[in-house]
Write an enzyme that holds these catalytic residues in place. Structure first.
Site, short mmCIF file in Angstrom:
data_model
loop_
_atom_site.label_atom_id
_atom_site.label_comp_id
_atom_site.label_asym_id
_atom_site.label_seq_id
_atom_site.Cartn_x
_atom_site.Cartn_y
_atom_site.Cartn_z
N ASP A 34 0.83 -1.20 0.00
CA ASP A 34 0.00 0.00 0.00
C ASP A 34 0.87 1.26 0.00
O ASP A 34 2.00 1.24 0.47
CB ASP A 34 -0.89 0.03 1.25
CG ASP A 34 -1.92 -1.09 1.25
OD1 ASP A 34 -2.38 -1.46 0.16
OD2 ASP A 34 -2.23 -1.59 2.34
N HIS A 35 0.30 2.33 -0.53
CA HIS A 35 0.93 3.64 -0.44
C HIS A 35 0.47 4.33 0.85
O HIS A 35 -0.59 4.01 1.39
CB HIS A 35 0.55 4.49 -1.66
CG HIS A 35 1.20 4.04 -2.92
ND1 HIS A 35 2.29 4.67 -3.47
CD2 HIS A 35 0.92 2.99 -3.75
CE1 HIS A 35 2.65 4.04 -4.57
NE2 HIS A 35 1.84 3.02 -4.76
N PRO A 36 1.25 5.31 1.34
CA PRO A 36 0.91 5.99 2.59
C PRO A 36 -0.19 7.04 2.36
O PRO A 36 0.08 8.24 2.26
CB PRO A 36 2.24 6.64 3.00
CG PRO A 36 2.94 6.89 1.71
CD PRO A 36 2.54 5.75 0.80
N TYR A 37 -1.43 6.58 2.31
CA TYR A 37 -2.53 7.47 1.90
C TYR A 37 -2.97 8.46 2.97
O TYR A 37 -3.80 9.33 2.71
CB TYR A 37 -3.73 6.66 1.41
CG TYR A 37 -4.29 5.67 2.39
CD1 TYR A 37 -5.20 6.05 3.36
CD2 TYR A 37 -3.92 4.34 2.33
CE1 TYR A 37 -5.73 5.14 4.25
CE2 TYR A 37 -4.43 3.41 3.22
CZ TYR A 37 -5.34 3.82 4.18
OH TYR A 37 -5.84 2.91 5.07
#
Length: 204
Positions: free
Chosen positions: A72-75
């Site tokens: 995952d990206h750091p949303y």
């Protein structure tokens, strides 16, 4: 001469493996990527599977283009972009964010024994697929899947149990995936010919 080995995984052309361990008789398909993962005995993945931060159980069957443990990206930050954590790729005076990568690697998926992950399916990080479960092609699995359950859809939901009542529990108790290579060979004809219930009646 068998193609698969008790000591080394069979890597097809273009396969990429890093930080991973393999048991006996494992196979990694053409163009597949395996990162920070453990394949137990007899597990394999097909062409262009992408597997990261995952424990893959014995006799797991992972079809082509499946993705397990996608990162995952750091949303919750001001930006999603990987310049936040792959910073050295952009500037000479800064290191990558080691803490981010450690947290990402710790979010492990678990694929049980004798499972089937269908073509193009996605299994998210920190999800467990129970022993004997089947994930249909194209499914996106965001929650744990019970043993011997068939799931499908986006997000994946249960369709039905793989076996009638009582059979799954008996297979779990039998635990044939822990048999020796020689015992598996001796029972090969019965694996091929018998229904699950008939197999249990013979080997319990």
């Amino acid at each position: 001469m068998p193609k698969l080995s008790a000591t080394d995984p069979f890597l097809h052309p273009g396969a990429s493996v890093a930080g991973s361990r393999f048991g006996a008789y494992c196979e990694v398909g053409e163009g597949a990527r395996v990162l920070n993962s453990d394949f137990l005995d007899y597990a394999y993945c097909e062409r262009f599977a992408d597997i990261a931060n995952t424990r893959v159980g014995k006799f797991a069957n992972i079809a082509a283009f499946a993705r397990i443990g996608p990162t995952d990206h750091p949303y919750d930050h001001a930006s999603l972009h990987h310049f936040l954590y792959r910073s050295s790729w952009y500037w000479e005076d800064v290191e990558d964010d080691a803490g981010f990568f450690a947290r990402r690697a710790a979010r492990r998926a678990v694929i049980g024994h004798d499972t089937w992950i269908g073509h193009g399916a996605i299994v998210k990080p920190e999800v467990t697929i129970g022993n004997g479960a089947i994930v249909a092609s194209g499914a996106v699995v965001t929650k744990d899947v019970a043993p011997y359950m068939i799931v499908a859809g986006v997000p994946a939901t249960p369709l039905r149990a793989r076996y009638p009542d009582g059979i799954a529990e008996r297979i779990e108790a039998l635990g044939w995936w822990d048999w020796s290579h020689e015992r598996l060979r001796a029972a090969l004809g019965d694996f091929r010919a018998l229904t699950a219930e008939a197999f249990l009646e013979k080997y319990e």
